[in-house]
Design a protein around this motif. Sequence first.
Motif, PDB file in Angstrom:
ATOM      1  N   UNK A 134      66.633  -4.226  30.390  1.00 43.82           N
ATOM      2  CA  UNK A 134      66.422  -4.465  29.494  1.00 43.82           C
ATOM      3  C   UNK A 134      67.432  -4.365  28.441  1.00 43.82           C
ATOM      4  N   UNK A 135      67.918  -4.928  27.176  1.00 43.79           N
ATOM      5  CA  UNK A 135      68.990  -4.712  26.505  1.00 43.79           C
ATOM      6  C   UNK A 135      68.558  -4.449  25.365  1.00 43.79           C
TER       7      UNK A 135
ATOM      8  N   UNK B 171      73.388   0.748  11.824  1.00 43.09           N
ATOM      9  CA  UNK B 171      72.886   1.119  12.262  1.00 43.09           C
ATOM     10  C   UNK B 171      72.448   1.563  13.732  1.00 43.09           C
ATOM     11  N   UNK B 172      71.276   2.300  13.705  1.00 42.55           N
ATOM     12  CA  UNK B 172      70.960   2.814  15.395  1.00 42.55           C
ATOM     13  C   UNK B 172      70.860   1.867  16.107  1.00 42.55           C
ATOM     14  N   UNK B 173      71.186   2.008  17.891  1.00 41.10           N
ATOM     15  CA  UNK B 173      70.607   1.105  19.016  1.00 41.10           C
ATOM     16  C   UNK B 173      68.970   0.930  18.219  1.00 41.10           C
ATOM     17  N   UNK B 174      68.716  -0.121  18.484  1.00 40.30           N
ATOM     18  CA  UNK B 174      67.717  -0.598  19.036  1.00 40.30           C
ATOM     19  C   UNK B 174      67.027  -2.043  20.000  1.00 40.30           C
ATOM     20  N   UNK B 175      65.682  -1.878  20.733  1.00 39.04           N
ATOM     21  CA  UNK B 175      65.384  -2.473  21.480  1.00 39.04           C
ATOM     22  C   UNK B 175      65.192  -3.937  21.076  1.00 39.04           C
ATOM     23  N   UNK B 176      65.978  -4.779  22.211  1.00 45.77           N
ATOM     24  CA  UNK B 176      65.883  -5.701  22.129  1.00 45.77           C
ATOM     25  C   UNK B 176      64.245  -6.561  23.134  1.00 45.77           C
ATOM     26  N   UNK B 177      64.592  -6.217  24.266  1.00 45.24           N
ATOM     27  CA  UNK B 177      63.965  -6.614  25.188  1.00 45.24           C
ATOM     28  C   UNK B 177      63.585  -5.757  26.202  1.00 45.24           C
TER      29      UNK B 177
ATOM     30  N   UNK C 197      56.671  -4.910  37.500  1.00 41.16           N
ATOM     31  CA  UNK C 197      55.797  -5.233  37.247  1.00 41.16           C
ATOM     32  C   UNK C 197      55.675  -7.233  36.849  1.00 41.16           C
ATOM     33  N   UNK C 198      57.267  -7.270  35.486  1.00 43.85           N
ATOM     34  CA  UNK C 198      57.012  -8.625  35.195  1.00 43.85           C
ATOM     35  C   UNK C 198      56.594  -7.667  33.514  1.00 43.85           C
ATOM     36  N   UNK C 199      56.304  -6.894  33.689  1.00 45.55           N
ATOM     37  CA  UNK C 199      55.495  -6.791  31.395  1.00 45.55           C
ATOM     38  C   UNK C 199      57.282  -6.736  30.522  1.00 45.55           C
ATOM     39  N   UNK C 200      56.472  -7.813  29.530  1.00 51.72           N
ATOM     40  CA  UNK C 200      58.050  -7.570  28.968  1.00 51.72           C
ATOM     41  C   UNK C 200      57.566  -7.090  27.135  1.00 51.72           C
ATOM     42  N   UNK C 201      58.672  -6.302  27.177  1.00 58.32           N
ATOM     43  CA  UNK C 201      58.405  -5.848  25.859  1.00 58.32           C
ATOM     44  C   UNK C 201      59.534  -6.378  25.002  1.00 58.32           C
ATOM     45  N   UNK C 202      59.335  -6.692  23.519  1.00 59.07           N
ATOM     46  CA  UNK C 202      60.220  -6.894  22.540  1.00 59.07           C
ATOM     47  C   UNK C 202      60.420  -6.900  21.405  1.00 59.07           C
ATOM     48  N   UNK C 203      61.005  -6.169  20.669  1.00 58.92           N
ATOM     49  CA  UNK C 203      61.538  -5.834  19.683  1.00 58.92           C
ATOM     50  C   UNK C 203      60.392  -6.976  18.610  1.00 58.92           C
ATOM     51  N   UNK C 204      60.609  -6.080  17.304  1.00 65.58           N
ATOM     52  CA  UNK C 204      59.388  -6.549  16.372  1.00 65.58           C
ATOM     53  C   UNK C 204      60.917  -8.205  15.670  1.00 65.58           C
ATOM     54  N   UNK C 205      61.647  -8.137  15.675  1.00 67.55           N
ATOM     55  CA  UNK C 205      62.591  -8.621  15.420  1.00 67.55           C
ATOM     56  C   UNK C 205      63.098  -9.690  16.072  1.00 67.55           C
ATOM     57  N   UNK C 206      62.514  -9.981  16.753  1.00 64.16           N
ATOM     58  CA  UNK C 206      62.364 -11.151  17.892  1.00 64.16           C
ATOM     59  C   UNK C 206      61.929 -12.784  17.968  1.00 64.16           C
ATOM     60  N   UNK C 207      60.454 -12.175  17.581  1.00 66.38           N
ATOM     61  CA  UNK C 207      59.618 -13.114  16.864  1.00 66.38           C
ATOM     62  C   UNK C 207      59.758 -14.401  17.454  1.00 66.38           C
TER      63      UNK C 207
END
Length: 119
Positions: free
Chosen positions: A39-40, A47-53, A58-68
């Motif tokens: 991921x990224x 600021x602190x490091x934060x999750x982007x994606x 298995x292909x499941x994806x998670x995104x940060x809330x700001x990605x929208x």
Amino acid sequence: QELLVESGGGLVQAGGSLRLSCTSPGGIFSRYDVVYGMGWYRQAPGKQRELVALIANGGARNYGDFVKGRFTISRDKANFPVNLQMNDLTSEDTAIYYCYVRGRRGDYWGQGTQVTVSS
């Protein structure tokens, strides 16, 4: 030799797009560890490091809330490259973007690539 190398960062105007890519030169990562997830993350000044994606094996994806819905993560069947397509960028997306890999032996980070969005 670096395990992870990012590319694709740069300067873009607000509303524009960038595509980040993370590779493992010469396929070195596969000789070092096994990929469980990729991921990224990003870190803006002060600021602190934060999750982007993130994308799991298995292909499941998670995104940060700001990605929208603006960003899309993808990866090759051979794991690398792992790409991040970023659309409709805003000045708040300005940060250093880091490639991340969760391996069987631990977590790995790239050196980062700068993304600057001008308003």
